[in-house]
Structure formats: C-alpha cells, structure tokens
Write a protein that holds these residues in place. Structure first.
Motif, PDB file in Angstrom:
ATOM      1  N   GLU A   1     -15.478  17.132 -19.209  1.00 25.61           N
ATOM      2  CA  GLU A   1     -16.082  17.829 -18.073  1.00 25.61           C
ATOM      3  C   GLU A   1     -15.263  17.490 -16.826  1.00 25.61           C
ATOM      4  O   GLU A   1     -14.772  18.365 -16.141  1.00 25.61           O
TER       5      GLU A   1
ATOM      6  N   GLN B   1     -22.603  15.545 -21.817  1.00 24.43           N
ATOM      7  CA  GLN B   1     -21.997  16.879 -21.575  1.00 24.43           C
ATOM      8  C   GLN B   1     -23.098  17.914 -21.679  1.00 24.43           C
ATOM      9  O   GLN B   1     -23.663  18.113 -22.757  1.00 24.43           O
ATOM     10  N   ILE B   2     -23.366  18.618 -20.594  1.00 21.79           N
ATOM     11  CA  ILE B   2     -24.474  19.579 -20.689  1.00 21.79           C
ATOM     12  C   ILE B   2     -24.154  20.724 -21.638  1.00 21.79           C
ATOM     13  O   ILE B   2     -25.045  21.312 -22.225  1.00 21.79           O
ATOM     14  N   SER B   3     -22.861  21.018 -21.829  1.00 20.01           N
ATOM     15  CA  SER B   3     -22.513  22.127 -22.727  1.00 20.01           C
ATOM     16  C   SER B   3     -22.942  21.838 -24.165  1.00 20.01           C
ATOM     17  O   SER B   3     -23.065  22.747 -24.971  1.00 20.01           O
ATOM     18  N   GLN B   4     -23.164  20.555 -24.484  1.00 15.47           N
ATOM     19  CA  GLN B   4     -23.510  20.196 -25.858  1.00 15.47           C
ATOM     20  C   GLN B   4     -25.017  20.239 -26.141  1.00 15.47           C
ATOM     21  O   GLN B   4     -25.454  19.967 -27.248  1.00 15.47           O
ATOM     22  N   ARG B   5     -25.796  20.591 -25.103  1.00 20.10           N
ATOM     23  CA  ARG B   5     -27.254  20.624 -25.309  1.00 20.10           C
ATOM     24  C   ARG B   5     -27.674  21.988 -25.850  1.00 20.10           C
ATOM     25  O   ARG B   5     -27.086  22.998 -25.516  1.00 20.10           O
TER      26      ARG B   5
END
Lengths: 130, 384, 348
Positions: free
Chosen positions: B134, B245-249
């Motif tokens: 990120e 990593q917010i993309s992994q939520r």
C-alpha cells in the motif's frame, strides 16, 4: 534509506505480479504467503495475476508522503482483477474526473518513486484505462 | 480473575506543544493520574506509542519514561498496534491486574508528533498500512480512509454531507472540553469547502497532528473500594485483528476487527449495545466514526451516515458518541488516543465531565483502532 | 531463415505543440514548423523512462511473437537516456518480462542509433545459432536544452523486436553497418543536456552516413530504390528523412508509412525502430523494406526485410503504432512539460 535488498526481494511481485494459488481451495492470493489465508493449506503453486480489472474504489492523494511529494496529486484505487484478486495501485494516464467505480483498467509498468537523487529507482505496476 | 477499577486519570491540554518534549508531556500527564489516584508508587506501567522512533527518533521509551516518572526499577512496557496502542496498553494493564500479577498499574499513551514536518508525519502515520503493497503505491492514511469512504458512499448511499456532520458534531462537543486541541465550531459548509486531502475527504474530515499524552491508573476493585474511590470498573475488554491491507478484506466498508473486539467486550461485560450510555470512538476520519458505529452494533450496517444526520449520536441523542470532541476536535496524538478515551469515559461515569456531562451515565464504551482497521481495542466501563 | 517474429511499440500519451514551446522562448513557431516539419512531440510522464517504455513495447512484441519469454537468449536495449549511469536497463526489463536468468543483456549507447545496434546484435546472434530468440529494443526519453532547437524535437517512445528462426513476420535479407568518427552531437559525462554542431549535423553527418549505409546495402544485394515497397530512415526532424530519401531516389510514398516524426518528434534510439513498427503495421506479405538508422558520432545500420504471410496474423495482436500516436493524447502546457522533464529547479 533502506538497502536495495528490501526492494530487490519484492521484484517478482512488483515486476511480474507473481502470486500464489492454493492447491486445495483454489484461492489466488497476492502477495505470496507461506500458507493459504483462507484454508491455511501449505500446498501452493506459483501463478501470475490477471493484468486487467476494474476500479472498486479510489481516491486522489493531494497530501503525499515524502517520497511521493513530486507526484501529487495522484489517484490511488483498489482494483478487482479478473481473477478476483484485489490490488491497491495508482491509476494514471487519465483525468481525475474520468475515474469512476467500475472503470476498466489494465496494468502498466511504471516508476513508482526514486530513493532520493542518488538512490535506486523503484519500479512496479500502475493502472491505466483499458 | 479479579475485578479491575480505574482509580486515577490524567490528561493535559493537547495541541502543538512546541516547548515540550515527549518526556515532558508524558511525565506531566502521568503525574496528574498518580495525584488523582492519590498514590506515588506503581507496580508496573504500559505505554502506548505508535512511532516514537519515526516522530522523535527515540525507541526504548518505556525505560526512559519510567525513569523520568521516578518509578525505576518497575517493569515498563511499550506496546504498539498503530493508533490502537493506547487501548492496548489498558488491555494489557487490565490483564496484569486481573490476573493478580500486579496491583497498581499505569496504563498510558503518548505521542510527540510535531517535531517532524508534515510529509514526514504523513509517512510515519502511513507506516500503519502495508508498506510493501500500500505504502509503495503512495497511499496515505487519509487515502486509505478515503478508499473506505468512497466504497461506503457507493454501497450505502452515504453522502458527503453526512460525513461532514460527524466533524461538525465532534467539534461542537469539543467546544466544551477545555483540554481539546481545537475548541471551535465548524459548519457542514466549512467542511465541504475545506482543503482537499484525499478525495472525498477534506482537511476538516481529518483528525489533526497533535502532541499529547493520557494516563490511567488501574488496580483491583477491592483495593479501590478500600481507598474510598468512586468505583469505575473495567467490565469488558476486547481486541481483534484484521488484514492491514484494506484491499484484502471481503467488505472494505466493514470493520471486522472492531466488530470482533466489541463482541468480546459485550460478552465479557454481559452488556448489549442498548445498555451503553456513551461511547468514545476512533474518529480519526469522519468516515471512521460512521463505520465504527455500525461495527459496534449501535446502528445497522450501512446506516451510520443516516444516524449522524438524524442526531442519534449527538450529545442529546439516544447514544452520545465522542462527547470529548473525539479525535477530530480533541486531537489525535496516536499512541495516547486510546487512553484519552478512557479518561473521558471515566470522567463521564464519575459525573465530572462539566458542561458536556451525559446525564446519569453509568456504562461507557471506548473503541480504539489501529491503521485502517487492522486492529481494534474495545473496553466497557461501568460505575458501580 | 531468420527474421522478426514479433514487434511492439510504445508511445507516452503526453504531447506538446511546437507553438507552446516557441511561445516561451519568443521563437517564431511557423518557421520552426516549416523548417523542421514538426507539429508536436511526445513527452514522457514523470513515471515513465527508457526502462518502463521498453517493458511495455516488449510486452506488445511478445503478444505478437507468442513465445515463452524464458526462451529469449539475449535482450539488448539501445538508448541515450538509460535511467542509471551505471546499472543496466536490460536487467530490469528482462526481469519484468520473465526473461531471466538464462539470458545475455547489454545496454547500448550510440546516440540515436543504439536501438538498431541492439537489433543488429540480437538478430546476428540468432543467425549465428548462439540463441533461439533475441530481442532488440530502441527506447529514449531524450532531452533537449531549454530554448535549443532540439527542444522542439526531443521526444519519447520505444519499439521492440524479437528475432527468431520460425514463424517469421519479416525475413532478414541482409544487414550492413557504416560508421566514421564524426563529432556532430554529444553529451559529456555529468552534463544534463547534449551539445550539437548545428548545421554540421547535416551534410557530413546525417546525410553522409545514411546515404553511405543505404547505398552500401543496396549495392551488396544488387537492389535499387524501386525494388523496395517501403523505406524507413532515422527521423531527427521531418525534413531530413524526406530529403535523404530524395537524394537516394526514393519516392515520398515509400517513406510516408514510417514517417512519424511530424506528430511524434525525434524519439532518438526509438525513432527508426518505431518507423519500422508503423510500416510493418501496414505492410503486405512479400513487401520489401529498407531500414536505415543514424546515430551521431556517427554511423548508420541498414537492414533489408522481406515481409511474410504471418504479418496478417499478428498485426492486430497488439496496439498499432499509429493508434498509439493518434489516440488518447494529452496536451501539455510548457509549465507542466517543464515540471515533467525536470527543467524546474526545486528545493532539495
């Protein structure tokens, strides 16, 4: 400033989008890990991420960290790639007003930043309109 | 497990404290807590600090601060879960007292943030995100919450005005908190027209850069009773993690770590959301408060924006949120924030909150969050 | 039979018009446009350099060649703007493409001829049977000093060619090289902008070497200008390639498909390779092509290609050069251009 080792170690991911695929639950995940984040299985194979996807959220960074100060403002989004993997990355080569959720994008190889005037050049992926 | 009570709290005026160093700020604050508790010795201390290394170039601060506080050779531990470090300091102190290992523990937090320039502070805060995937892409802390905000707006129709109303409400509350960094009212219009930081978030959606510390003294409830102190018990604690990593939520608009931490705390305290009289939440950005109220079960999923608009979380609302002014108005010296929330709730439960006192407050909650939600610490306090 | 099995181009989307540059320096735009036959030029974004453009051009070449990158035995990049003074561009590009570790790489530098040098060596290594596939890339983000005539032309772009023995798109008929020591253009170590010899860059430099190489290769193969369908020359400005073509006896129609310079500028090491890519985009099976590069210092490489049937199959597997040139353009003002090209002195 860190030694180049930290950069060098990530080259397969940053240059070639190398990821893992779980041989049990078939999940593809990025970056690679030693065990599957879903089923915890350790039997994994190397794979490459899809190079196309769409924007699922985005922002325009106007107050950047020190290393990016020359670049601001710039757009960063989360992209859902065609293989279902979500990736955070800059969206370039388009006007900010043209960026929309659902916009189709593809990966391009770009320079992310420079480690000062004399340090290494840091490359990787960014997204451009597809 | 022994019951645990808060017997002393300390906090000084927060802000850009140019004349004061990290140790000055910390010791001044911790002494207030010792005085409030009426003691001069502790058995152990925990210090929440996100990044003294990046902000002032000093690690090993636990021993340094134990020394300057005149407490050598007590065990002193620095804890770090980004902006949730303070909350975690209380949780670890709680565990030490509850277990019987120690009797009097100082749970505290500190951050001295103004000794570095703006871009360096942005960088330091950004290290709470995944630096390789990120940070490497140039994301910032406001940027991460902006990604969440945009997704929330898209999914639930949350409006830009609703985000602004969080900041307006918290500034309104902070006006009555003499220790707050920013004691002035703002308007929705001012928020909407303020400088853009990370679209859709503007500067008035963001908590400020702050120097400050906060401290709480805890001990076994029986000991507190003998000391004749107002009995403010810590009846529930919860701590949980999520991908940084917010993309992994699976759902970027949902703060799973906060939900899980709250679930633990509610179960331990045997309370439900409707039993809570007031909450201090981690409004590092306006969108954060909206998402947190959803994760705590105060409002339905996706209804956080509407709830603010309807005044549900206002001072006079059904469940006042951030009576202290929150991070937005009170300031956000990252490592200290979690303890400052406990200071506010303790004041409210003691009936010492002055102009911002919530009437008949008996049960209060704190929610302290690290990074973009990768860690969350929740506590429930009750006046006996 | 050896030849090109895949080719790819890359051009950044930013452009600046001659008028926009002339306005800043008080120069007369119409006379520049007439004199140099230039209208606008490409400009790289701050996140683009020889390495990034080489990767993208190479990916386009791989799309057409449809080979496993790991089978590429040599990868050469020619540029006068390698991002590092010491440390190869080639390793980054090879790593990004998946060519490493069993491959040879080198960065070439010979002013605007470095691209065809890389092609020359890669091709001849394939011919010699040393490697199965070889890649030659010409790429530059060239710099012209502010206010200098070069500022109107110094542009950015890349073209990549993969050579092999099977599934050939354009068969190599012959190669030829012609060079002397002629200091018409140079950049000393630690200097930011190049220097040039003004009108000396013309007759004794560009024209002498380009005609020397073209005549040499035609003579060796017993061919005349009319035996070629198309010819591609190095394009430092609009006028030189047209004039040299006329001197050699070529018609404008033979030159035009690969003549990109009026809208692209001079992409230095990428210039004649991009012209070749654009020509392959429109060539038909059986067409004969002559490519003559030029690099200051000075020399020319010449190549004769014969286009095969496979061109029709691969052409649309990657973006066409003219599309990269004409679509999705973003015009810059001089201030933004100066920022992009780091012509503004900032605080450290």
């Amino acid at each position: 400033m860190s030694t180049p080792s930290r950069y060098w170690r990530e080259i397969p991911q940053r240059y070639r989008l190398e990821a893992n695929k779980c041989n049990r639950c078939k999940l593809i995940f990025f970056p690679p890990r030693l065990l599957c984040p879903e089923c915890k299985n350790r039997d994994l194979e190397k794979t490459k991420l899809a190079e196309k996807g769409e924007v699922i959220t985005y922002t325009i960074i106007r107050v950047p960290p020190a290393q990016f100060s020359d670049q601001a403002p710039y757009a960063v989004g989360i992209i859902e790639l065609k293989d279902g993997v979500n990736l955070t990355g800059q969206i370039v080569d388009c006007a900010f007003d043209d960026i929309k959720i659902g916009m189709k994008v593809k990966l391009e190889f770009r320079k992310l930043f420079e480690q000062g005037h004399a340090g290494i050049l840091c490359y990787g992926y960014k997204f451009v309109p597809d | 497990m022994r019951d645990v009570a808060v017997i002393g709290i300390g906090m000084t005026k927060w802000g850009e404290l140019w004349k004061k160093s990290l140790r000055d700020i910390y010791v001044e604050t911790a002494l207030l807590a010792l005085e409030d508790a009426g003691i001069d010795r502790i058995d152990s201390m925990y210090i929440g600090s996100m990044s003294s290394g990046l902000f002032v170039g000093q690690e090993h601060i636990a021993s340094l601060l134990a020394d300057y506080l005149g407490q050598l050779p007590v065990p002193a531990t620095r804890v770090e879960t980004a902006c949730a470090s303070g909350g975690l300091a209380l949780r670890l102190g709680f565990m030490e007292v509850a277990s019987g290992m120690s009797d009097v523990v100082l749970a505290s937090g500190v951050e001295k943030m103004t000794d570095v320039g703006g871009d360096e502070a942005t960088y330091a805060l950004g290290t709470a995100a995944d630096q390789e995937y990120e940070g490497y892409q140039g994301i910032t802390f406001p940027g991460l919450y902006a990604l969440i905000a945009r997704a929330h707006m898209q999914k639930y129709g949350t409006t830009r005005e609703q985000l602004a109303k969080v900041a307006v409400k918290n500034h309104h509350n902070g006006l009555k908190n003499p220790l707050a960094q920013y004691q002035f009212e703002i308007t929705v219009e001012a928020v909407l027209n303020s400088v853009k930081v990370a679209d859709p978030l503007n500067i008035l959606d963001c908590s400020p850069i702050t120097d400050g510390a906060a401290a709480a003294i805890i001990c076994p409830a029986d000991m507190a009773r003998k000391m004749g102190k107002p009995l403010i018990k810590v009846i529930g604690t919860g701590h949980a993690t999520d991908t940084i990593q917010i993309s992994q939520r699976k759902d970027m608009t949902w703060l799973e770590a906060t939900y899980q931490a709250a679930k633990q705390a509610y179960a331990m305290a045997d309370k439900k959301p409707e039993d809570i009289d007031l909450i201090e939440v981690h409004d590092c950005f306006t969108i954060a408060e909206i998402c947190v109220t959803e994760a705590l079960g105060i409002v339905e999923k996706g209804k956080g924006g509407e709830a603010v608009e309807a005044g549900l979380t206002a001072m006079e609302g059904k469940i006042p949120v951030n009576t202290s002014g929150g991070l937005k108005s009170k300031g956000h010296p990252v490592g200290a924030t979690g303890i400052a929330q406990v200071v506010e709730v303790t004041k409210q439960l003691r009936g010492e909150a002055g102009e911002r006192q919530v009437k008949d407050a008996r049960v209060g909650m704190t929610q302290n969050m690290g990074g973009s939600g990768g860690s969350s610490v929740v506590h429930i306090l009750e006046r006996e | 039979m050896e030849g090109i099995i895949g080719y790819g181009a890359y051009i950044p989307r930013n452009r600046i018009k001659v008028e926009e540059i002339a306005k800043v320096w008080g120069a007369d735009a119409p006379s520049y446009k007439r004199g140099l036959m230039l209208e606008e030029k490409s400009v790289p974004s701050p996140d683009q350099d020889t390495i990034t453009m080489s990767v993208e051009a190479s990916k386009n070449a791989l799309k057409r060649a449809k080979i496993d990158p790991a089978d590429i035995g040599a990868l050469y990049i020619g540029s006068e703007s390698h991002p590092y003074a010491v440390k190869p561009s080639g390793t980054v590009v090879a790593e990004a493409l998946g060519v490493t570790p069993e491959a040879h790489t080198a960065d070439f530098e010979f002013a605007c001829k470095a691209g065809t040098e890389g092609m020359f060596v890669a091709l001849n290594l394939v011919k010699a049977g040393v490697i199965k596939f070889g890649m030659g890339i010409g790429a530059d983000t060239s710099q012209g000093a502010p206010g200098d005539a070069l500022e109107y032309s110094a542009a950015a772009g890349a073209a990549a060619f993969i050579f092999g023995r099977d599934k050939i798109v354009a068969k190599i008929v012959d190669t030829y090289a012609y060079m002397t020591d002629t200091p018409d253009f140079w950049r000393r170590e630690y200097q930011y902008y190049p220097q040039h010899g003004g009108r000396f860059t013309g007759e004794p430099a560009y024209f002498k070497h380009v005609t020397g190489a073209a005549r040499g290769i035609m003579q060796n193969n017993d061919m005349k200008p009319e035996d070629f369908n198309y010819v591609i020359f190095h394009q430092p400005n609009g006028k030189f390639p047209l004039r040299v073509g006329k001197m050699l006896g070529f018609k404008k129609e033979q030159i035009e498909p690969g003549w990109l310079v009026n809208k692209l500028g001079n992409t230095y090491s990428g210039s004649s390779p991009l012209g070749l890519a654009a020509t392959l985009d429109i060539a038909k099976p059986g067409d004969m092509l002559l490519l003559v590069s030029y690099g200051s210092g000075a020399g020319s490489d010449a190549f004769i290609f014969k286009v095969t049937d496979r061109i029709e199959e691969v052409r649309n597997l990657a973006p066409l050069t003219r599309d990269l040139l004409d679509k999705n353009k973003n015009y810059l003002e001089y201030g933004e251009y100066a920022k992009f090209r780091r012509k503004i002195r900032k605080a450290d």
